[in-house]
Enzyme design. Structure first.
Site, short mmCIF file in Angstrom:
data_model
loop_
_atom_site.label_atom_id
_atom_site.label_comp_id
_atom_site.label_asym_id
_atom_site.label_seq_id
_atom_site.Cartn_x
_atom_site.Cartn_y
_atom_site.Cartn_z
N TYR A 206 -92.06 23.93 -35.72
CA TYR A 206 -90.76 24.31 -36.27
C TYR A 206 -90.02 25.12 -35.22
O TYR A 206 -90.59 26.06 -34.65
CB TYR A 206 -90.93 25.13 -37.54
CG TYR A 206 -89.64 25.64 -38.14
CD1 TYR A 206 -89.32 27.00 -38.14
CD2 TYR A 206 -88.71 24.77 -38.72
CE1 TYR A 206 -88.14 27.47 -38.69
CE2 TYR A 206 -87.51 25.23 -39.27
CZ TYR A 206 -87.24 26.59 -39.25
OH TYR A 206 -86.06 27.06 -39.79
N ASP B 54 -91.34 27.02 -26.77
CA ASP B 54 -90.76 27.82 -27.86
C ASP B 54 -91.74 28.95 -28.16
O ASP B 54 -92.73 28.76 -28.88
CB ASP B 54 -90.50 26.95 -29.09
CG ASP B 54 -89.92 27.77 -30.23
OD1 ASP B 54 -89.55 27.18 -31.26
OD2 ASP B 54 -89.84 29.01 -30.09
N LYS C 82 -87.91 37.22 -32.81
CA LYS C 82 -88.83 38.08 -33.56
C LYS C 82 -89.17 39.40 -32.84
O LYS C 82 -88.38 40.34 -32.84
CB LYS C 82 -90.09 37.28 -33.91
CG LYS C 82 -89.78 36.08 -34.84
CD LYS C 82 -91.01 35.29 -35.19
CE LYS C 82 -90.68 33.96 -35.83
NZ LYS C 82 -90.48 34.03 -37.29
P1 KE4 Z 1 -85.17 31.96 -36.73
O1 KE4 Z 1 -83.91 31.12 -36.62
O2 KE4 Z 1 -85.78 31.93 -38.11
O3 KE4 Z 1 -84.99 33.38 -36.19
O4 KE4 Z 1 -86.25 31.30 -35.73
C1 KE4 Z 1 -86.56 29.95 -35.85
C2 KE4 Z 1 -87.92 29.71 -35.24
C3 KE4 Z 1 -87.99 29.12 -34.00
N1 KE4 Z 1 -89.18 28.87 -33.39
C4 KE4 Z 1 -90.35 29.21 -34.00
C5 KE4 Z 1 -91.64 28.91 -33.31
C6 KE4 Z 1 -90.34 29.82 -35.28
O5 KE4 Z 1 -91.50 30.14 -35.90
C7 KE4 Z 1 -89.10 30.08 -35.92
C8 KE4 Z 1 -89.02 30.71 -37.29
N2 KE4 Z 1 -90.27 31.01 -37.94
C9 KE4 Z 1 -90.25 31.01 -39.40
C10 KE4 Z 1 -91.65 31.31 -39.93
N3 KE4 Z 1 -92.67 30.50 -39.41
C11 KE4 Z 1 -89.26 31.99 -39.93
C12 KE4 Z 1 -89.44 32.34 -41.39
C13 KE4 Z 1 -88.34 31.75 -42.23
O6 KE4 Z 1 -87.86 30.64 -41.92
O7 KE4 Z 1 -87.97 32.43 -43.21
#
Ligand code: KE4
Length: 430
Positions: A146, A241, A269
């Site tokens: 993701y 990523d 994060k």
């Molecule tokens: P954000 O747009 O949520 O800040 O980041 C996207 C993203 C990009 N790359 C990786 C490897 C990620 O894990 C994420 C977002 N992670 C999720 C949880 N696995 C965020 C939690 C959520 O969507 O509420």
């Protein structure tokens, strides 16, 4: 007289009238595990407290952002100072330089970088600049990885490696993912076939170097090295990523741990210390395609926001303390060992996969190597396990396909408490 609704129930009922599903991000709705989501009042260290006064040991830690735990003194102090100077200027500041220096000294592959406000923006922008630099249009991602919710990444695998992505979400037109090739993680043969089919059309391969969004799935030996070779040979950009793994696996993230230099890296994060953040960066010749130097456009009102920069800078300074990753490794090893022993004692079909201070308990007979194997997990049993842990005061990520995160605030005693809860919960659900 009906008893007054608990504060959490009252507030969540209001949330459901305001937000779709009562949440501002789907996974928080507990749909995968059932029951009413927790509504949090505050956090401190490794613990969070909900509106009803229930306290939990927290292994979500804002989805991995809070590697120091909740409200660490150094970050709180830095935030108070920053806010006193003003919250945003929309102009260059020394605060973004400070955080960028901390990032690039740990990740030298980021010769140039840009701050944005989410991981989604980081990956979306990294792919755009890779397309701009190569003049190519196809991108390759892996099923189960993701990278945020930009249209071009919300794709499911087509019928074969040489087929094009199909939309993974309503609202994403087929055209938006027509150039997205989705392959099985850890499948070097599929990568070879895709490059044979699309060689000089592929702008970039984006990968979670250690996957954490299908649960923790580790790269098979040679998988990442192979990606590096294949992309270099084809003139495609390799994008790591590291939104989760950056500063999680160690100061140098997965690229240091696995000895691979990607062309571009995305971050999020941890580098924001719990405030909205993302970043992308890499080879100067690629990044200098970006406006105002080059023809690739990307922008953001609150990019490099000084308050976020202060929280991220304080976090990375704390992480530069020489013993912190060793302590994280010790706590995480103890948790993994305790969970593995509890699984054995309960005689239940499950396994634990750990990379540094992130881990997943899979209800599968053996560690998954890709999304298809992870998807075979007994998710109903995970849901019962999640609830049994919640009743015992331990908040896990509410999905089989997420990672538990250990923070520097988790004490030995809290790890032991967690292992006891796991042991009881596994016996309860078997
Ligand atoms: P954000 O747009 O949520 O800040 O980041 C996207 C993203 C990009 N790359 C990786 C490897 C990620 O894990 C994420 C977002 N992670 C999720 C949880 N696995 C965020 C939690 C959520 O969507 O509420």
């Amino acid at each position: 007289m009906t008893p007054a609704a608990a504060p959490s129930t009252k507030v969540f009922a209001e949330s459901e009238r305001l937000f779709p599903g009562g949440v501002n991000s789907p996974v928080r709705a507990f749909r995968a595990v059932g029951g009413q989501p927790v509504v949090i009042r505050e956090g401190r260290g490794a613990r969070i407290t909900d509106l009803d006064g229930r306290e939990f040991l927290d292994y979500v830690t804002s989805w991995g952002a809070l590697i120091l735990g909740h409200a660490p003194v150094a970050v709180t102090r830095a935030l108070h100072e920053a806010i006193g100077r003003g919250t945003s200027f929309g102009m260059p500041t020394p605060y973004e330089v400070d955080l960028a220096r901390l990032i690039t000294s740990a990740l030298p592959s980021l010769q140039r970088l840009r701050f944005v406000n989410s991981g989604t923006e980081a990956t979306m922008s990294a792919l755009r600049v890779a397309r701009g630099f190569t003049g190519r249009h196809r991108i390759v991602k892996f099923a189960g990885c993701y990278h945020g919710h930009a249209d071009l990444l919300l794709a499911q695998a087509g019928s074969g490696v040489a087929t094009l992505g199909v939309p993974g979400s309503a609202g994403v037109p087929a055209a938006a993912v027509a150039d997205t090739v989705v392959l099985p993680y850890n499948d070097r043969e599929a990568v070879a076939q895709a490059f044979a089919a699309f060689r000089d059309e592929i702008a970039a391969v984006i990968v979670e170097p250690v996957a954490a969004n299908m649960g923790v799935v580790r790269p098979a030996p040679g998988f990442l090295d192979d990606l590096r070779e294949v992309t270099a040979r084809a003139g495609a950009a390799l994008i790591f990523d590291e939104v989760i793994t950056g500063f999680r696996l160690g100061p140098g993230g997965a690229q240091e741990r696995y000895g691979i230099t990607p062309d571009l890296t995305t971050l999020g994060k941890i580098i924001g210390g719990g405030l909205p953040v993302g970043a992308y960066g890499g080879r100067a010749e690629i990044m200098e395609m970006l406006a105002p130097l080059g023809p690739v456009y990307q922008a953001g009102t609150l990019a490099g926001n000084p308050v976020t920069m202060a929280a991220g800078g304080a976090t990375l300074r704390e992480l530069s303390e020489p013993t912190i990753y060793g302590a994280l490794e010790a706590r995480s090893t103890a948790l993994e060992r305790g969970v593995a022993e509890a699984i054995g004692a309960a005689g239940i079909e499950a396994c634990v996969v750990r990379e540094a201070s992130m881990l997943t308990v899979f209800f599968t007979p053996r560690p998954p190597m890709n999304f298809a194997e992870a998807s075979s997990a007994d998710t109903a049993r995970f849901g019962r396990f999640f609830q049994a842990m919640l009743r015992r005061g331990v908040l896990l990520p509410p999905s089989q396909f997420e990672a538990w995160f250990v923070s520097a605030a988790h004490t030995e005693a809290e790890i032991e408490t967690t292992v006891r809860a796991v042991s009881e919960a596994l016996r309860e659900i078997r």
